[in-house]
Design an enzyme around this catalytic site. Structure first.
Site, PDB file in Angstrom:
ATOM      1  N   GLU A 152       2.110  -7.473  -4.221  1.00 36.96           N
ATOM      2  CA  GLU A 152       2.865  -6.570  -3.329  1.00 36.96           C
ATOM      3  C   GLU A 152       4.057  -5.956  -3.493  1.00 36.96           C
ATOM      4  O   GLU A 152       3.966  -4.770  -3.803  1.00 36.96           O
ATOM      5  CB  GLU A 152       2.115  -6.454  -1.280  1.00 36.96           C
ATOM      6  N   THR A 205       2.463   5.739  -2.890  1.00 37.39           N
ATOM      7  CA  THR A 205       2.423   4.878  -2.047  1.00 37.39           C
ATOM      8  C   THR A 205       4.343   4.807  -1.274  1.00 37.39           C
ATOM      9  O   THR A 205       4.987   4.881   0.373  1.00 37.39           O
ATOM     10  CB  THR A 205       2.201   3.348  -1.215  1.00 37.39           C
TER      11      THR A 205
END
Length: 331
Positions: A152, A205
């Site tokens: 991530e 994001t």
């Protein structure tokens, strides 16, 4: 190896490479992060969509990517830049077998990139679960998790676990702390069904995170804490009325909703047709309606998709119970 990884706990792990499997195929699920009121700390896995990794052993040491499908050419084939291959390489280095093991990877994306459904998390989890299975499953899911979090960090610049934890563990997870990482599995009420709709609009994001305020009013923080605590209690008690009362976000949703066309219209449709709650999945633009009946969930997804089409917005829709299994080996 990534500087952020602490791999001391892997010292003493013995890997028998003579028993390494020649090939494995793994599916890992998409996830709904935040669960509306639990920004960066709550998430659950869904039954569909998800990503698939096929991993094969090769004689030449090193990690390579043979093929990526379903990404419209957006993901790097460079193994040092792709989260799947990079994290597999980190794991092999941590186990001190990188110079002895070679694998090639096929990544098949069955979910949209940038959807708010944990696309990068599903790919990373599938890759790490696959290499662990190939090696004879020497690591527990808890031991794999830090490598998933590193994926991530590579994908979006922030090493958070609200997508990778439910994708890896299955079910609903609570991130109690990040330093050190402390993940708690929460019971999944049997009747809980999610209707997830992905409007095909672009909400990166990084952009979505930049909109979030650095400071909030204390009274708003107290309200949000109460909602999170109420939701966790409701999940343990299978109290659907309390779930409905608690799944409300007054901190993040008002800002992120600006980036999602027709958000409040979609919310009204969901709540008018039986949803317990409605909100943004992850950083969006996917939205999720929480229900306690599969037919209600299907009806809501259909109605939202029809509304979006009337407003010239194409979308994908998914209806799913909570996936309590997580990643799985495919025959």
């Amino acid at each position: 190896m990534a500087n952020n990884l602490n791999v001391e706990y892997l010292k003493g792990k013995v890997i028998d490479l003579d028993k390494m499997l020649p090939e494995v195929r793994v599916f890992a699920p998409a996830t709904v992060a935040n669960m509306i009121c639990g920004f960066d700390i709550l998430g659950f896995a869904v039954e569909q969509p998800g990503d698939e990794v096929i991993m094969r052993r090769k004689e030449q040491p090193g990690v390579t990517i043979k093929q990526i499908t379903g990404d419209d050419g957006r993901l790097p084939l460079d193994p040092s830049k792709n989260t799947v291959s990079a994290c597999v390489q980190y794991l092999l280095q941590a186990l001190n077998i990188a110079s002895k093991v070679g694998v090639e990877i096929e990544l098949h994306k069955h979910m949209p990139i940038g959807s708010g459904l944990g696309s990068s998390a599903a790919s990373t989890v599938a890759g790490l679960f696959a290499i662990n299975v190939m090696l004879g499953s020497p690591l527990t899911k808890e031991e794999l998790l830090p490598f998933c979090v590193e994926g991530e960090r590579l994908a979006c610049g922030t090493g958070h676990a609200d997508n990778v934890a439910p994708a890896l563990y299955g079910g609903i997870t609570l991130i109690r702390g990040n330093e050190p990482l402390d993940v708690i599995s929460i019971p999944s009420p049997k009747e809980l069904v999610a209707a997830v709709v992905f409007p095909q609009v672009d909400v990166p994001t990084r952009d979505a995170r930049q909109l979030i305020k650095d400071k909030v009013l204390l009274k708003d923080a107290v309200t949000q804490w109460g909602n999170i605590a109420g939701l966790v209690a409701a999940l343990f008690m299978e109290d659907y009325d309390l779930i409905a009362r608690s799944m409300k976000d007054i901190l993040i949703e008002p800002t992120r909703a600006i980036l999602i066309p027709q958000f409040y219209e979609m919310k009204e449709i969901a709540l008018q047709h039986g949803a317990l709650s409605f909100g943004i999945s992850g950083s969006g633009p996917s939205v999720v309606a929480i229900t306690r009946d599969e037919q209600i969930a299907k009806n809501i997804a259909d109605r939202i998709q029809a509304h979006l089409k009337e407003n010239e917005i194409e979308s994908f829709g998914y209806v799913s119970k909570v996936n309590v299994e997580g990643p799985r080996v495919l025959n």
